[in-house]
Enzyme design. Structure first.
Site, PDB file in Angstrom:
ATOM      1  N   THR A   1      14.095  58.699 -44.911  1.00 47.31           N
ATOM      2  CA  THR A   1      15.229  58.743 -43.984  1.00 47.31           C
ATOM      3  C   THR A   1      16.361  57.766 -44.319  1.00 47.31           C
ATOM      4  O   THR A   1      16.972  57.938 -45.356  1.00 47.31           O
ATOM      5  CB  THR A   1      14.736  58.548 -42.556  1.00 47.31           C
ATOM      6  OG1 THR A   1      13.860  57.423 -42.531  1.00 47.31           O
ATOM      7  CG2 THR A   1      13.983  59.759 -42.082  1.00 47.31           C
ATOM      8  N   THR A   2      16.619  56.744 -43.515  1.00 45.27           N
ATOM      9  CA  THR A   2      17.922  56.065 -43.557  1.00 45.27           C
ATOM     10  C   THR A   2      18.172  55.251 -44.830  1.00 45.27           C
ATOM     11  O   THR A   2      17.380  54.382 -45.198  1.00 45.27           O
ATOM     12  CB  THR A   2      18.072  55.140 -42.340  1.00 45.27           C
ATOM     13  OG1 THR A   2      17.856  55.904 -41.153  1.00 45.27           O
ATOM     14  CG2 THR A   2      19.463  54.533 -42.299  1.00 45.27           C
TER      15      THR A   2
END
Length: 262
Positions: free
Chosen positions: A41-42
């Site tokens: 993800t991020t």
């Protein structure tokens, strides 16, 4: 012909065609969340006075479960550049490794380093070659950052699913927590930040992303697992050690506790 007979396959840059979904929305809707598929993800990058900070959390999710706590999402490409990856973990890591090898191969065969612009363009080709897999949900969306020795500045490049390459002048973040990270950087970012200020902004952006997004991992103080942060400057690429990242998060915790106490 493609637009006329198969409009659902037409890449949408900006607004989708009337009555159709954009490629990005269609593909993201197909993102697999089945067991056995890890999703990273991020990731983020931001410029500062001496270069670029690039980083990412360490969590990969498998549906609604934590699939991996120590996955690496930020890779050095060569001495002056690095890539961070978001999307389906397997293809993401594969493209990052291929990118590293191809840049090294080119430089050995040609006897001269690729320019930062050349490396950014080459990554576009790799992303475009993954388009068919991306349309099945195997999405790879990287951030590429490096120090441009000709311009004497750090530069950040982002990509869409079709390999489109776009340069960001200040900061960028993507992934399921990317919107939260960008919101934090929007508030705190200053173009003339020094190294320590830029690292504090990156740490707070990753914390806010993890606080709002269940697929983004924050600092794990018990296991000693912290997000990855790299600095890219005229002196080269440097990875921050865990104890320095831990110190930055400790400082942030004290700041947040102080706000809570008023």
């Amino acid at each position: 012909m493609l637009m006329r007979y198969h409009p659902h396959l037409w890449p949408a840059f900006g607004s989708p065609l009337p009555g159709t979904e954009s490629l990005t929305h269609k593909t993201l809707r197909r993102l697999p969340d089945k067991e056995g598929v890890l999703l990273g993800t991020t990731i983020l990058a931001l410029k500062y006075e001496d270069g670029v900070v690039i980083g990412g959390d360490r969590r990969a999710v498998e549906g609604y479960q934590v699939g991996e706590r120590r996955i690496e999402k930020v890779f050095s490409v060569d001495e002056y550049s690095a890539i961070a990856i978001a999307g389906i973990a397997g293809p993401c890591i594969e493209i990052a490794k291929i990118f590293q090898v191809q840049v090294e191969y080119h430089e050995k065969m040609e006897g001269t380093p690729l320019s930062l612009e050349g490396k950014a363009n080459f990554l576009s080709t790799l992303i475009r070659s993954n388009l068919q897999a991306a349309m099945q949900g195997l999405v790879v969306i990287p951030i590429f950052a490096g120090y441009d020795l000709k311009r004497k500045e750090g530069r950040i490049f982002k990509y869409d699913l079709t390999g489109g390459r776009y340069e960001e002048t200040e900061y960028y973040a993507i992934g399921s927590g990317g919107k939260d990270a960008r919101a934090t950087m929007k508030k705190l970012y200053r173009p003339d930040m020094d190294r320590d200020s830029a690292l504090r902004v990156a740490v707070e952006a990753l914390w806010d992303a993890a606080d709002e997004d269940i697929a983004t991992g924050g600092p794990d103080f018990i296991r000693g697992i912290y997000p990855t942060l790299k600095l890219i400057t005229q002196e080269g690429t440097k990875s921050l050690k865990d104890d320095e990242v831990a110190g930055l998060f400790d400082e942030l915790m004290e700041k947040l506790k102080g706000k809570q106490r008023g």
